[in-house]
Design an enzyme around this catalytic site. Structure first.
Site, PDB file in Angstrom:
ATOM      1  N   MET A 103       0.884  -1.351   0.045  1.00  0.00           N
ATOM      2  CA  MET A 103      -0.062  -0.022   0.039  1.00  0.00           C
ATOM      3  C   MET A 103       0.821   1.318  -0.061  1.00  0.00           C
ATOM      4  SD  MET A 103      -2.900  -1.371  -0.658  1.00  0.00           S
ATOM      5  CE  MET A 103      -3.522   0.479  -0.781  1.00  0.00           C
ATOM      6  N   GLU A 104       1.947   1.245   0.591  1.00  0.00           N
ATOM      7  CA  GLU A 104       3.036   2.234   0.618  1.00  0.00           C
ATOM      8  C   GLU A 104       3.439   2.654  -0.834  1.00  0.00           C
ATOM      9  OE1 GLU A 104       2.492   0.061   3.187  1.00  0.00           O
ATOM     10  OE2 GLU A 104       2.236   1.284   4.811  1.00  0.00           O
ATOM     11  N   ASP A 146      -1.254  18.203 -10.992  1.00  0.00           N
ATOM     12  CA  ASP A 146      -1.221  19.486 -10.377  1.00  0.00           C
ATOM     13  C   ASP A 146      -0.609  20.402 -10.915  1.00  0.00           C
ATOM     14  OD1 ASP A 146      -2.390  21.182  -8.487  1.00  0.00           O
ATOM     15  OD2 ASP A 146      -0.380  21.000  -7.319  1.00  0.00           O
TER      16      ASP A 146
END
Lengths: 160, 160, 160, 160, 160, 160
Positions: free
Chosen positions: D114-115, D129
């Protein structure tokens, strides 16, 4: 038990106390609390779409995630690698009350009482948040340690 | 008041509800709670070095900082720019009890009940943390909204 | 649209760009993504206890809470007071696929695209986490902006 | 592999499962993903001041820091003391695509899949972004586990 | 200027003071600081791969992200919606010194001095962290407010 | 000592370096710094209600809590389970100066220099915050490592 506040030094100053000498042992803590509400509020979360919905899951996740944040919330708490957290709810119809129980484990140098208590508090507050539009008089309370195992101080079971 | 849980949609699913249409008004909330403890524990924090020390400051800061983290702790809470937070303690000697009161203000589109309640809970848990080496049977409780002003639902004063 | 990267200054250095001159307008963003998995994995979360259980709620809360943390995760994002966040899942049986849609609103000086995209990503990762013991080959993908309204650049609707 | 969702108990309720019995072994996980964009967007970040600038560093730091926050983002993830995190980017000119690879290590009781996946997602979102002013149609995707070593379930290598 | 500490009440107790009555005006703060190091350390980060690498970007991002966390770090700070943050470095070869300048803007009810100072401190600490394997005697210092505009107290320019 | 920056790879790219091979040993770090202020400001916090009040406690808690957040603030720092943190202040009347010392311990694979330095910086910034209404020209500085024990690189004592 100790006769002084271990989180203050001899001058009364706050300190995150050294636990490096303590053995890393398996530890568990169980805490409980409750949310008291109008019976009609309790009926609302136990019936219809709400009952099948996310109320309990939201409160459960709030509790589990808060347990992981305990050392960020309680200034003198040590960070810990929690190995498990569970949160359960028992609605008590007729009593306008939901019981909350959190169970936390770790293998570490300090206990997990604060993590279990924090999980209960956050779960209770999350229930309050979801129900506050219908009931502003709810009370989150009776947050207490029920059981604690492991570590030098040994086993504690609350008598009630 | 509402007759359904506003934080769940019509299918019972959790949602952070739209508040963009609401007016940004001045709002205040006051919450209270307590920590019940052995009288000897209360005496310990009211006397000697502890009394002049950091106990109350640590608990107060825990409450103030927790109020600022409310939207990170309570899953469906909106982030808010709190304009003030204060937390006060009233030890009740002879009753083995510390009363906690938090007062939170904002100019915003939702109320600050959750922030005030969260401040009380965190302050109470911090007191528990500092005293737990001498008293494992403390209870954090009676966390409740006392007063709420501002917003469409208007003023609420708890009757006790 | 711009022809340079607004988050870098003329020397290529990262900056959280000034938005103070922008009008605070109502803004909305909708993002989508998916988790692709074995059909058997999808069946597992759509049947039995899991179906009535917390899977979707956990993923939904992960998405909602992540949206609130966006400015803490994406280095050059501005903090925003989100006024609503919702996350929905559409399991596609037969296709081994779950679609995720997040919808975020704000009244502010910058848009909420990143918040909606972050909610989708976190919700997808949470589904992965819950299913990874039975399926390590899942893919979280197609995270994209579907719609954006408000602000100087106006409305954007993704054509697909 | 398991045949049920380990993060839900027998009643379908979310739980952060006990891992205290597991051996603390060296573990590694490698995850990959990509950002698809217009070729002109890719050229923009590969040329001029941007190329020598902070774009990749910002995205890399976003990924590394997000890996450390995984247990705060994914509700049922265990906290872990990561011993290393690295994130690399491979721009693919002509394909309008940037590949992302994250590599995470730990010595612990649970794996770091998950990390690694969270690092890839956050790095991809950070690229989005920084480029969104010139390209709103980018897609962050194909986030998947490539490799996993250590722990009871042993080695996994994704076949592609 | 005030003649008492505004963050303490009349009894010396910490409080996050009410700013709700203040006007929301455009505000800016500029802070500076420095990292003093061996000349050889400075040469190391100004030459070879390091010079083209991520050192400055990592420190800049540390500063920008820390500015956004100020109210979570400084107990009595108000949360604010920063509208811009920039951090610049000026290496001073021959002096074994890197100058740091942070510039923060907001439209709000309190100033952003603490945010600018926190950005400088975090950027300086990040430089220390990256260089500490070659130089343990670095000093992060001279963190000070250079300029402040907006709000009731008006403009302040530090004389040096 | 090393002759290159360990936090950058051979291409100058930031990495959270692998420490999994390092032995977990007891480590300690002591850091110091100072806040320089007008003598009248120092007198203000050393007299009257302020002296008996929360100033030092607030700054101490800021330092202790910041130490626990170090890996969240400094991009390439490893998370660590701190076993103790203490922060002390020495006001120097006549010199317009407060000295700050932080002491941090861990049993782990990396040292705690950054945690001690971060605690000093945050404590200094918190003092600045509480006094800024009466003195805008304070300087937080001289943040430096005094002592470090444990780990492969052995003992370091700063000579002054």
């Amino acid at each position: 038990m100790s006769e002084r506040l271990t989180h203050l030094d001899e001058n009364g100053k706050a300190v995150m106390v050294e636990v490096g000498e303590k053995a890393a042992t398996g530890r568990i803590a169980v805490a409980r609390g409750e949310v008291r509400m109008k019976e009609s509020t309790l009926q609302l979360i136990m019936s219809g779409e709400a009952a099948k919905g996310d109320v309990w899951a939201v409160a459960r996740i709030a509790g589990i995630m808060a347990a992981k944040k305990t050392s960020d919330l309680i200034p003198l708490c040590h960070p810990l690698l929690l190995t498990s957290v569970s949160v359960e709810f028992t609605p008590c119809p007729g009593q306008g009350r939901v019981e909350i129980e959190a169970r936390v484990r770790v293998t570490g140098q300090t206990g997990v009482e604060m993590e279990a208590l924090t999980a209960v508090a956050a779960a209770g507050l999350a229930i309050y948040d979801m129900c506050k539009a219908v009931d502003r008089e709810m009370v989150v309370g009776e947050i207490r340690l029920m059981e604690k195992r492991g570590g030098k101080s040994g086993t504690f079971i609350r008598e009630e």
